[in-house]
Design an enzyme around this catalytic site. Structure first.
Site, PDB file in Angstrom:
ATOM      1  N   GLU A  33      26.009 -18.679 -39.525  1.00  0.00           N
ATOM      2  CA  GLU A  33      25.091 -19.007 -40.623  1.00  0.00           C
ATOM      3  C   GLU A  33      23.714 -19.339 -40.043  1.00  0.00           C
ATOM      4  O   GLU A  33      23.596 -20.257 -39.230  1.00  0.00           O
ATOM      5  CB  GLU A  33      25.625 -20.193 -41.423  1.00  0.00           C
ATOM      6  N   ASP A  70      23.536 -11.746 -48.892  1.00  0.00           N
ATOM      7  CA  ASP A  70      22.241 -11.422 -49.490  1.00  0.00           C
ATOM      8  C   ASP A  70      22.230  -9.936 -49.829  1.00  0.00           C
ATOM      9  O   ASP A  70      22.437  -9.101 -48.952  1.00  0.00           O
ATOM     10  CB  ASP A  70      21.135 -11.754 -48.488  1.00  0.00           C
TER      11      ASP A  70
END
Length: 251
Positions: free
Chosen positions: A94, A143
């Site tokens: 992340e 995303d």
């Protein structure tokens, strides 16, 4: 179409990387900053050093297999998986500071010892990992990069599919979840043209319903409330041809 993710989930990015844009997040609270400074270095690992022959050795003893979650957001899914599978080691990748701070707080509170974290580019991590070293890769609500000129920034590309095929062991899994129809179609097209993966769906409910035991993320719940239905795509790593196994050093 704007990026549908919440601003606080798409938080401040770590240093530059290939598949992520920069986003400004909320200021970290004092304890969150302490976790980033003190706990994160203990759970991270250095890609500058050679990868171990077996990723299980990154964890304490008793780990039978290792899975990777790319872009874990707030960490809801990753934490639930780590709690449900204590003999599985999990690597969470992340780039956003706020998401990393959230999962560090959960790891500390629950005293979890089967999670390691990486704040860099997932493509670099896949290139570093040894062949056939992962049992599963999860990509949950990534995303979507909806504008056509940004599609090259999507994580799912022919190169990343090949990279996952290299690090997944035979019959290993790739799980993809998204409520963005275009990205689901994009992912399906990329995986179906790869000889290294097989789509496991046999009927519509296989991709319309969540995986067994799946933990919904905060973004996933928000998407459901707003009437967006996610697709749950499940692929398996196909058996390698003999010459491919020889190249990987298995023969």
């Amino acid at each position: 179409m704007p990026d549908p993710r919440d601003d606080d989930e798409a938080a401040t990015a770590m240093p530059e990387r290939a598949f992520f844009g920069r986003r400004k997040g909320h200021k970290l609270r004092s304890h969150q900053a302490d976790l980033i400074a003190e706990l994160l270095p203990r759970l991270s690992f250095d890609l500058g050093a050679p990868a171990p022959a077996r990723l299980e050795t990154l964890f304490a003893s008793g780990i039978a297999e290792v899975r990777l979650e790319i872009g874990f957001g707030g960490g809801e899914h990753l934490i639930a998986e780590a709690l449900a599978h204590p003999t599985t080691g999990f690597i969470g990748c992340e780039p956003y500071v706020n998401g990393m701070a959230k999962i560090l707080a959960q790891i500390e509170a629950r005293e979890l010892g089967n999670i390691r974290l990486f704040a860099g580019d997932a493509a670099e991590l896949l290139a570093w990992a040894p062949p056939a070293s992962l049992a599963r890769v999860d990509l949950i609500h990534p995303d979507p990069w909806p504008k056509r000129r940004h599609w090259k920034r999507r994580f799912v590309q022919d190169t990343s599919v090949a990279a996952m095929a290299r690090v997944l062991h035979e019959d290993g899994e790739f799980r993809f979840v998204s409520d963005i129809d275009d990205y689901c179609a994009w992912t399906l097209a990329h995986l179906l043209r790869s000889k290294e993966f097989c789509w496991t769906a046999e009927r519509a409910c296989d991709w319309q319903l969540p995986f067994a035991g799946y933990t919904m993320t905060r973004y996933g719940r928000k998407a459901e409330r707003e009437g967006r239905r996610a697709a749950y795509l499940h692929f398996r790593r196909a058996a390698a041809a003999p010459n491919d196994r020889a190249k990987a050093g298995e023969l």
